[in-house]
Design a protein around this motif. Sequence first.
Motif, short mmCIF file in Angstrom:
data_model
loop_
_atom_site.label_atom_id
_atom_site.label_comp_id
_atom_site.label_asym_id
_atom_site.label_seq_id
_atom_site.Cartn_x
_atom_site.Cartn_y
_atom_site.Cartn_z
N VAL A 1 4.35 -7.61 6.63
CA VAL A 1 5.65 -8.21 6.32
C VAL A 1 6.70 -7.49 7.14
CG1 VAL A 1 7.36 -8.64 4.53
CG2 VAL A 1 4.91 -8.87 4.01
N ALA A 2 7.44 -8.22 7.91
CA ALA A 2 8.41 -7.62 8.83
C ALA A 2 9.42 -6.76 8.06
CB ALA A 2 9.14 -8.72 9.60
N GLY A 3 9.62 -5.55 8.58
CA GLY A 3 10.64 -4.67 8.03
C GLY A 3 10.24 -3.94 6.76
N GLN A 4 9.00 -4.12 6.29
CA GLN A 4 8.58 -3.46 5.05
C GLN A 4 7.29 -2.66 5.34
OE1 GLN A 4 8.69 -5.79 1.43
NE2 GLN A 4 9.96 -7.35 2.40
N THR A 5 7.40 -1.36 5.28
CA THR A 5 6.30 -0.48 5.64
C THR A 5 5.09 -0.68 4.73
OG1 THR A 5 7.91 1.16 6.39
CG2 THR A 5 5.65 1.92 6.06
N PHE A 6 3.92 -0.83 5.34
CA PHE A 6 2.65 -0.95 4.62
C PHE A 6 2.68 -2.06 3.57
CE2 PHE A 6 2.35 3.83 5.53
CZ PHE A 6 1.74 3.61 6.78
N THR A 7 3.38 -3.13 3.90
CA THR A 7 3.43 -4.30 3.03
C THR A 7 2.82 -5.47 3.78
OG1 THR A 7 5.43 -3.49 1.94
CG2 THR A 7 4.92 -5.82 1.69
N VAL B 1 0.85 -1.19 0.00
CA VAL B 1 0.00 0.00 0.00
C VAL B 1 0.89 1.24 0.00
CG1 VAL B 1 -1.82 1.26 1.20
CG2 VAL B 1 -1.79 -1.25 1.25
N GLN B 2 0.63 2.12 -0.94
CA GLN B 2 1.35 3.39 -0.99
C GLN B 2 0.35 4.51 -0.71
OE1 GLN B 2 3.07 3.32 -4.96
NE2 GLN B 2 4.79 2.04 -4.31
N PRO B 3 0.17 4.87 0.57
CA PRO B 3 -0.83 5.88 0.92
C PRO B 3 -0.53 7.23 0.26
CG PRO B 3 -0.03 4.71 2.87
CD PRO B 3 0.89 4.36 1.74
N TYR B 4 -1.57 8.02 0.13
CA TYR B 4 -1.39 9.39 -0.32
C TYR B 4 -0.40 10.09 0.60
CZ TYR B 4 -2.56 14.20 -1.61
OH TYR B 4 -2.50 15.52 -2.01
N LYS B 5 0.33 11.05 0.07
CA LYS B 5 1.50 11.62 0.74
C LYS B 5 1.25 12.16 2.14
CE LYS B 5 0.85 15.97 -1.81
NZ LYS B 5 1.45 16.89 -2.81
N THR B 6 0.03 12.58 2.45
CA THR B 6 -0.24 13.14 3.79
C THR B 6 -0.93 12.13 4.71
OG1 THR B 6 -2.36 14.06 3.06
CG2 THR B 6 -0.41 15.48 2.90
N TRP B 7 -1.13 10.91 4.25
CA TRP B 7 -1.79 9.89 5.07
C TRP B 7 -0.75 9.02 5.75
CZ3 TRP B 7 -5.98 8.13 0.99
CH2 TRP B 7 -6.86 9.20 0.78
N LYS B 8 -1.01 8.67 6.99
CA LYS B 8 0.00 7.99 7.81
C LYS B 8 -0.41 6.59 8.27
CE LYS B 8 2.29 11.87 7.67
NZ LYS B 8 3.45 11.98 6.75
N ASN B 9 -1.67 6.22 8.12
CA ASN B 9 -2.14 4.98 8.74
C ASN B 9 -2.79 4.03 7.73
OD1 ASN B 9 -1.39 6.03 11.26
ND2 ASN B 9 -3.40 6.97 11.55
N VAL B 10 -2.63 2.76 7.99
CA VAL B 10 -3.32 1.71 7.25
C VAL B 10 -3.87 0.71 8.27
CG1 VAL B 10 -3.11 -0.22 5.63
CG2 VAL B 10 -1.89 1.93 5.18
N ALA B 11 -5.13 0.34 8.11
CA ALA B 11 -5.74 -0.66 8.99
C ALA B 11 -6.24 -1.82 8.14
CB ALA B 11 -6.91 -0.05 9.77
N THR B 12 -5.81 -3.03 8.48
CA THR B 12 -6.25 -4.23 7.79
C THR B 12 -5.90 -5.43 8.64
OG1 THR B 12 -6.07 -5.54 5.75
CG2 THR B 12 -4.08 -4.43 6.51
N ALA B 13 -6.62 -6.54 8.42
CA ALA B 13 -6.31 -7.78 9.14
C ALA B 13 -5.24 -8.60 8.43
CB ALA B 13 -7.58 -8.62 9.30
#
Length: 650
Positions: free
Chosen positions: A222-228, A206-218
């Motif tokens: 993946v360890a060490g990889q942001t929003f993956t 997930v590549q959030p829009y530039k001003t968004w900071k959070n992702v919620a999902t079940a």
Amino acid sequence: MLGMRRSFADELANYTSNLDKKRRYSCFRMKKNARLLYLLTVWTFFIPFFSIASSRLADDETPAAASPSVTYVLSMPEPQTHYFEVEMQLKNMATATNAKKNGYIDIKMPVWTPGSYLIREYARNVQGFTATTGGKPLKSEKISKNTWRITTPASTDDNLTIRYRVYANELTVRTSFVDADHGYVTPASMFMYHDALRNIPLRVVVQPYKTWKNVATALEPVAGQTFTYEATDFDLLVDSPIEIGNHHTFTFTASNVPHSVAMFGEVDYDEKRLAADYKRVCEAAATVIGEHPCKHYTFIVHHIPSGGGGLEHLNSTTLETSRNAYATEANYKGFLTLVAHEYFHLWNVKRIRPVALGPFNYEAENYTHMLWLSEGGTSFYEDYILRRAGFHTPETYLNIVGIDITNIENQPGSRVQSAAESSWDAWIKEYRPNENSANTTISYYSKGSVLGTLLNLAILAGSNGERSLDDLMRFLYAEYYKKQKRGFADEEFRQAAEQIAGRSLDDFFTIGVNSAEPINYNTYFEPVGLRLVNVAGKTQDGFLGAATTVSNGKATIASVRRGSGAYTGGLNVGDEIISVDSVRVGDDLLRLIGGRRAGETIKVLVNRGGFLREIPVTLTQNPLASYRLEPLPNVSPAQKALYNKWLFIK
């Protein structure tokens, strides 16, 4: 063939090793046996050749083909335009998909999402589909409403990149949405698949829009990889919605399982109280089965101006509620009821399920006669869970049961469509109601909730209070979900219910589930010392049977009840009622006919398609009932004990 050569080389190496041992042993006895010396010399001569052959076999081996993989990259660079952008990366896919052999590969978009039984045609929102390999474009064409065929010549690389955009401007629990404030993804409406790759592990970046900071999902991070995130297969991806933005999240633990709640929308609430009440609801729900199957659980909650609902998933749910959901006690209890319903689905539907509800065919309807249990039974449990959690008093719960029965008995369609038929026809009727639906259908939610109450009482009575519907659900969970790892057939469910009840349940299934005949409710309520009573006041007032909506002073008929005077007399949906007995009608239709008697005929002037028509209508008696549960006189100790068992009274 390579496997056979490798095996022969291994056997030969083992054999020569054993011969080497024999050679040393033979040298020890050389003087006693010249013949052994001769054999030893022969084998020593051939060993180098065998070694060379074995070495060549090893050199000629082809490395095992790399496993295919699927990665989705989800971005939203211009969220105000309501577009998501998807990049689907297929690696090492040629063999698994027969892409080079066939000369093409088919990529599909689901047409519906599990839990919402309607063909939604998600492909209608897809734009700009392209495919490339090694940076070179490939020809693609759409060959059906939800299938894109990509030409893959022999020179095609094993890696394929697919890109497309999805227009997402419908914020519901079953669709996707993105705007300047946040993004929400129902995966079935966003991610495509290839049939041969549905069961392999995959990743979502997930590549959030530039001003968004959070992702919620079940989905598992993946360890060490942001929003993956990763999923074991496509089914799990479809079952894992994603919320993206700057939402607030709070957490709690229930049944030793960590839970998170992602809250989108500006709303006032007491976080400490809300977390505590979530915990109460979740732990009460878990007592039904006695085992929690999740490692973690995620709530995604959208606070919107109006409307509401929810959609269940394997390890999460999405809830939609109004911004004043926590403003009053009544609203708050209503929201907790929604929480209980969707949360209990993690057992009932997602794991305890009819055989038709998984694995899914994402391209067509998945029919079952048992949505009355899967959805309606969960509607029963939503209130039963709140009772056992202490949010409802016994009196409140009995009132809810009376209202549930009143609602289905007052709908003419309850005498037309059975609960089993309602379940089967969900795909064409439940989500597509019209002005005549109340006359011809009954909701598997409302009828199923009542049937859940009756089945619970039947099991309690049949087992003398030793077992309840909880025990049936536990049996189904243990036998079919855990042991056989499948859903159950209709007849298997009936056999299990009768086994748990300890008696025949022919009346329940024949009359309650599979017919539209009236139910003898009191045969179910008498064992707990209650009777169902119609407390609607008798009135001499006539009943018209036409419901109207008023706009700009005009009363327009919205529905006509089967068997009523309006129905028999010929009033139609869409008619504008001008007057009754020459008296102009606005928003006072009920007052104008309120003093009339059953059997009296009135003259109704309507505007139908621009033409005035005067229609005589004979009023009928009011058919609407209002049911309430009342205690029987002289309740026995056995009835009282069963009553207390039923309502968790200690």
